[in-house]
Design a protein around this motif. Structure first.
Motif, PDB file in Angstrom:
ATOM      1  N   ILE A  13       1.117   9.375  -5.307  1.00 55.46           N
ATOM      2  CA  ILE A  13       0.211  10.522  -5.271  1.00 55.46           C
ATOM      3  C   ILE A  13       1.027  11.808  -5.140  1.00 55.46           C
ATOM      4  O   ILE A  13       0.771  12.791  -5.832  1.00 55.46           O
ATOM      5  CB  ILE A  13      -0.788  10.343  -4.124  1.00 55.46           C
ATOM      6  N   THR A  14       2.021  11.802  -4.251  1.00 52.37           N
ATOM      7  CA  THR A  14       2.901  12.970  -4.122  1.00 52.37           C
ATOM      8  C   THR A  14       3.573  13.273  -5.451  1.00 52.37           C
ATOM      9  O   THR A  14       3.653  14.425  -5.875  1.00 52.37           O
ATOM     10  CB  THR A  14       4.003  12.709  -3.067  1.00 52.37           C
ATOM     11  N   LEU A  27       2.554   2.215  -3.306  1.00 54.94           N
ATOM     12  CA  LEU A  27       1.687   2.793  -4.333  1.00 54.94           C
ATOM     13  C   LEU A  27       1.280   4.219  -3.958  1.00 54.94           C
ATOM     14  O   LEU A  27       1.320   5.125  -4.796  1.00 54.94           O
ATOM     15  CB  LEU A  27       0.435   1.931  -4.530  1.00 54.94           C
ATOM     16  N   MET A  28       0.894   4.427  -2.699  1.00 57.30           N
ATOM     17  CA  MET A  28       0.424   5.749  -2.271  1.00 57.30           C
ATOM     18  C   MET A  28       1.501   6.814  -2.505  1.00 57.30           C
ATOM     19  O   MET A  28       1.194   7.989  -2.701  1.00 57.30           O
ATOM     20  CB  MET A  28       0.022   5.726  -0.791  1.00 57.30           C
ATOM     21  N   TYR A  48      -4.142   7.627   3.785  1.00 57.45           N
ATOM     22  CA  TYR A  48      -3.065   6.644   3.854  1.00 57.45           C
ATOM     23  C   TYR A  48      -2.670   6.352   5.295  1.00 57.45           C
ATOM     24  O   TYR A  48      -2.540   5.194   5.700  1.00 57.45           O
ATOM     25  CB  TYR A  48      -1.846   7.108   3.049  1.00 57.45           C
ATOM     26  N   VAL A  73       0.831  -1.201   0.000  1.00 53.83           N
ATOM     27  CA  VAL A  73       0.000   0.000   0.000  1.00 53.83           C
ATOM     28  C   VAL A  73       0.873   1.262   0.000  1.00 53.83           C
ATOM     29  O   VAL A  73       0.670   2.173  -0.801  1.00 53.83           O
ATOM     30  CB  VAL A  73      -0.945  -0.009   1.222  1.00 53.83           C
ATOM     31  N   GLY A  74       1.864   1.308   0.885  1.00 54.13           N
ATOM     32  CA  GLY A  74       2.730   2.488   0.992  1.00 54.13           C
ATOM     33  C   GLY A  74       3.466   2.788  -0.305  1.00 54.13           C
ATOM     34  O   GLY A  74       3.560   3.939  -0.723  1.00 54.13           O
ATOM     35  N   LEU A 106       8.337   6.690   2.917  1.00 57.40           N
ATOM     36  CA  LEU A 106       7.916   6.109   1.639  1.00 57.40           C
ATOM     37  C   LEU A 106       7.167   7.120   0.789  1.00 57.40           C
ATOM     38  O   LEU A 106       7.499   7.334  -0.377  1.00 57.40           O
ATOM     39  CB  LEU A 106       6.989   4.918   1.881  1.00 57.40           C
ATOM     40  N   VAL A 107       6.134   7.759   1.371  1.00 55.51           N
ATOM     41  CA  VAL A 107       5.290   8.614   0.537  1.00 55.51           C
ATOM     42  C   VAL A 107       5.995   9.903   0.143  1.00 55.51           C
ATOM     43  O   VAL A 107       5.650  10.508  -0.860  1.00 55.51           O
ATOM     44  CB  VAL A 107       3.919   8.934   1.170  1.00 55.51           C
ATOM     45  N   MET A 149       0.993   4.406 -11.960  1.00 54.47           N
ATOM     46  CA  MET A 149       0.156   4.043 -10.819  1.00 54.47           C
ATOM     47  C   MET A 149      -0.723   2.836 -11.126  1.00 54.47           C
ATOM     48  O   MET A 149      -0.958   1.987 -10.274  1.00 54.47           O
ATOM     49  CB  MET A 149      -0.696   5.228 -10.380  1.00 54.47           C
ATOM     50  N   MET A 173      -4.087  16.312  -1.917  1.00 51.07           N
ATOM     51  CA  MET A 173      -2.868  15.817  -1.281  1.00 51.07           C
ATOM     52  C   MET A 173      -3.131  15.537   0.216  1.00 51.07           C
ATOM     53  O   MET A 173      -2.781  14.468   0.723  1.00 51.07           O
ATOM     54  CB  MET A 173      -1.794  16.904  -1.443  1.00 51.07           C
TER      55      MET A 173
END
Lengths: 674, 106
Positions: free
Chosen positions: A118-119, A114-115, B39, A111-112, A294-295, A325, B32
């Protein structure tokens, strides 16, 4: 250049001969009679990438071709290439392995990862495409002092890439050795030479297409495995998970992980526990810290940033992230089935026996699904997955080397030393020479780091990227008052804090613990008395949860039963050896011999550990970790941001303020984008 | 590629650019912040709300697993929403400014 262009073919021949020799001599997971399959599969994949390199080399003459594939890559192609850059062996093999051993918690990594995009999509990809040219340094040099900004950007780019690269090299070396029996050193050199061939001759064009080919192979292999694993359950999610819950091997694994807490649980409860959180990740603060790194770290990874300069405009950069993505997300969904599928088909105990971290889960699952260790199809599947894993390592390393070489050649040599006055030919030459230098350093470090604990390096790379690169880029693009002072201070403090905290974190090897574990293996454990349950103990404050300076809180502990003393390996070996003499049954003899072999190996390893570590402290001279989190992000990321802000406020830089209108208009409109 | 000197200050001050800037900033930072909160609910949930995460809702499928899977859906949705908005609105607004850029402040 003509001789150079023929070089890939020569290199290909040399590498093929290395593999053919190894395929005959080695002893890996592939059985000897089927080595030729491994050879054929590896050979075809290497030949394919060499053909790409040969084709790309003819199209690589100028700096923009070398660094940015002449900005001719489409959004869809770049999406696949980003996926290729990002899906390293760690995520393919590592996450599937974690899921196969720990269930739910392993999937949280997916999950981390992939998320993180977004950034990249929302605040990084398009502005960087509009502002930058080839490197992170170009973005930072836009409104800050070019020489200072490029120097510091080159330093962090090379630092992040070398950490990441060393982890790939060492991990890859061990992996290839386990899978097909090629020696560690040979494998590191092979990875290094192949990668050098792609980058030196084919630059970004070859690197991009190798990433694409590898990503497609990786996804295709995973889809096939998941279909084979899931089909028996009619592609039903509850049906498949029911299979997991009721599989005895999974229940045993949970019982082993929970220890005495599992005594009163039914088999079904144990199986269900595998699908619940908390078997692997125990510290919530650590998880949040890792999540932050991570993100925010992905958006600061230089080799990912660099990919956005290969597309013609910001719109294609946006499309690249969208596709990336879809591909990366889809792949990480598959890891759930790969990991759980390996758990119910091969069994967690068997996976852990091959590799403690579970890295062999996917390859062994492939072998099993193809018909097992003694079937042709099984070995073909295994060879295919092994070859894809190998291609993955080579491709990721190629991307990293290209990023560091561009920092060295474009930022330092052309930007700082030559003051942007290098001729086009000189630029390409500098790029190729830098690639060679970085590549040779990578091979040397890879060999020197043999047997080292490198698990902390990938975390360190993400932490430095998140604490150093990201605050500097983000604030340069989005904050009017940001300037050279802030960028230099923030990047230095962010990077140094992240590295320093990891050096004193639980990731490092602490010889005292190694010695303790080795003694436990050799001499066994004394009997333990039953203990009553202990309630949770509060700590002395939040700081104490992060640093070993005061009392940390303790979680509640359930009551434990008395345990008899367990014998050490030395004692067990003696018992087994005497037993062996009295056994007559052939199967029993073989089984006992096998056990004796295992014990002898364990004893040898424990004695080697004792010899190496007794009386020593960690690299920085500690007996136990001072910083208690595995990932420093929680501290180093806010600190990085804070230092960019402080440095900017304290430093006067009229140029940076003057350029604000221009950088802001250009990043939003793409006017004058190269 | 044009080398004409642009009057960046004038473009920045143009109401059309200011409108793009306002709309885009609000939209991007909103998405964002939403994504980050969504998350971090996962690690927070697995740490502090384990009892809720363990509730089975569909055979052995529990809330924790569904929540983890929902993160994928949210990530894709955010990407889709942003790219739709950018393709239909922001790109057109930016193009309008680009077309007129040479005349601004000249």
């Amino acid at each position: 250049m003509r001789i150079l262009n023929n070089m890939p073919q020569w290199l290909g021949l040399i590498l093929l001969s290395i593999f053919s020799n190894a395929a005959r001599a080695g002893e890996g997971a592939v059985s000897a009679e089927y080595k030729w399959i491994t050879f054929a599969v590896f050979g075809s994949i290497i030949a394919l990438t060499m053909a790409i390199t040969y084709w790309a080399a003819k199209r690589t003459h100028t700096a923009v071709e070398f660094y940015a594939a002449n900005r001719s890559i489409s959004g869809l192609q770049n999406g696949w290439a980003i996926a290729g850059d990002y899906l390293s062996a760690a995520s393919f093999l590592g996450i599937a392995g974690l899921i196969s051993l720990y269930g739910y918690d392993g999937f949280m990594y997916s999950v981390g990862f992939l998320m993180a995009y977004i950034t990249v999509l929302l605040v990084i990809a398009e502005p960087c495409r509009n502002i930058g040219k080839y490197t992170l340094g170009d973005i930072l040099a836009f409104r800050n002092d070019p020489k200072k900004a490029k120097t510091i950007a080159a330093i962090t780019t090379i630092t992040v890439s070398i950490f990441y690269l060393t982890a790939q090299m060492v991990g890859g070396g061990i992996l290839v050795k386990t899978l097909i029996g090629i020696d560690y050193e040979v494998s590191v050199i092979a990875v290094g030479l192949l990668m050098l061939a792609y980058v030196v001759f084919g630059g970004m064009v070859a690197t991009t297409w190798v990433q694409i080919v590898k990503a497609v192979l990786l996804v295709a292999a995973s889809v096939v495995l998941v279909v084979l694993v899931w089909a028996p359950y009619g592609f039903s999610l509850p049906g498949f998970l029911n299979g997991v819950v009721h599989y005895e091997g999974v229940q045993q694994q949970v019982a082993k992980l929970l220890g005495s807490a599992a005594t009163n649980m039914t088999p079904e409860e144990l199986g269900q526990r595998f699908l619940e959180p908390g078997l692997f990740l125990k510290s919530p603060i650590d998880q949040i810290s890792l999540g932050l790194a991570l993100v925010l770290g992905t958006a600061g990874l230089p080799h990912i940033l660099m990919r956005f300069f290969t597309v013609p405009n910001a719109k294609e950069a946006r499309k690249s992230v969208m596709w990336a993505m879809v591909i990366i997300g889809g792949f990480y969904l598959l890891t759930l089935f790969l990991g759980l599928g390996a758990a119910i088909n091969v069994g967690p105990a068997n996976i852990a026996a091959l590799d403690k971290g579970g890295n062999m889960a996917a390859p062994i699952l492939a072998q099993y699904l193809g018909g097992g260790a003694h079937s042709m199809l099984g070995n073909f599947f295994l060879a295919f997955v092994a070859a894809v894993a190998f291609a993955t390592i080579v491709a990721v390393v190629a991307g990293l080397v290209l990023a560091s070489a561009s920092a060295m050649a474009h930022d330092i040599y052309v930007g700082v030393i030559r003051g942007d006055h290098a001729t086009p030919d000189e630029q390409v030459k500098a790029a190729r020479i830098s690639t060679l230098i970085v590549g040779i350093i990578a091979i040397v470090i890879g060999i020197a780091a043999k047997g080292q604990n490198v698990a902390h390096l990938v975390g360190m790379a993400f932490a430095v990227a998140a604490s150093s690169n990201l605050p500097a880029v983000l604030l340069t693009l989005h904050w009017k008052r940001c300037n050279t002072g802030g960028v230099v201070l923030g990047m230095l403090v962010g990077a140094i804090t992240a590295i320093a905290l990891v050096m004193v974190s639980p990731n490092m090897t602490y010889p005292k613990d190694v010695v303790k574990a080795a003694n436990k293996v050799l001499q066994g454990e004394p009997a333990v008395e039953a203990k009553p349950a202990v309630a949770a103990q509060p700590g002395e404050g939040f700081v104490c949860e992060l640093f070993a300076a005061c009392k940390k809180s303790e979680p509640a502990k359930p009551a434990t039963l008395a345990r008899p003393a367990t014998p050490g390996a030395v004692e067990k070996l003696a018992t087994l050896s005497t037993q062996l003499a009295s056994i007559t049954d052939a199967a029993e003899i073989a089984k006992t011999r096998n056990e004796i072999d295992k014990l002898e190996k364990a004893i040898k390893k424990a004695r080697d550990d004792l010899k190496q570590y007794e009386g020593k402290t960690s690299i920085v001279g500690l007996e136990k970790p001072f910083f208690l989190l595995k990932n420093p992000g929680l501290i180093s990321i806010p600190l990085g941001f804070l230092m960019v802000v402080m440095g900017s406020l304290l430093y006067r830089d009229p140029h940076a303020a003057e350029m604000w209108d221009e950088i802001y208009v250009r990043q939003n409109t793409g006017i004058h984008a190269h | 590629m044009t080398t004409t000197k642009m009057n960046w200050r004038a473009i920045d001050a143009d109401p059309r650019f200011q409108a793009l800037h306002r709309k885009k900033s609000r939209f991007l930072w909103g998405l964002m912040i939403f994504s980050m909160i969504y998350y971090f609910l996962l690690p927070i949930g697995t740490a502090y709300f384990q009892e809720i995460f363990k509730i089975k809702v569909w055979g052995p499928v529990n809330i924790g697993l569904l929540f983890a899977l929902s993160e994928f859906v949210v990530a894709w949705l955010v990407a889709y929403i942003y790219s739709r908005k950018a393709n239909t609105e922001f790109d057109a607004m930016a193009q309008d400014i680009v077309n007129d850029a040479h005349n601004l402040g000249a």
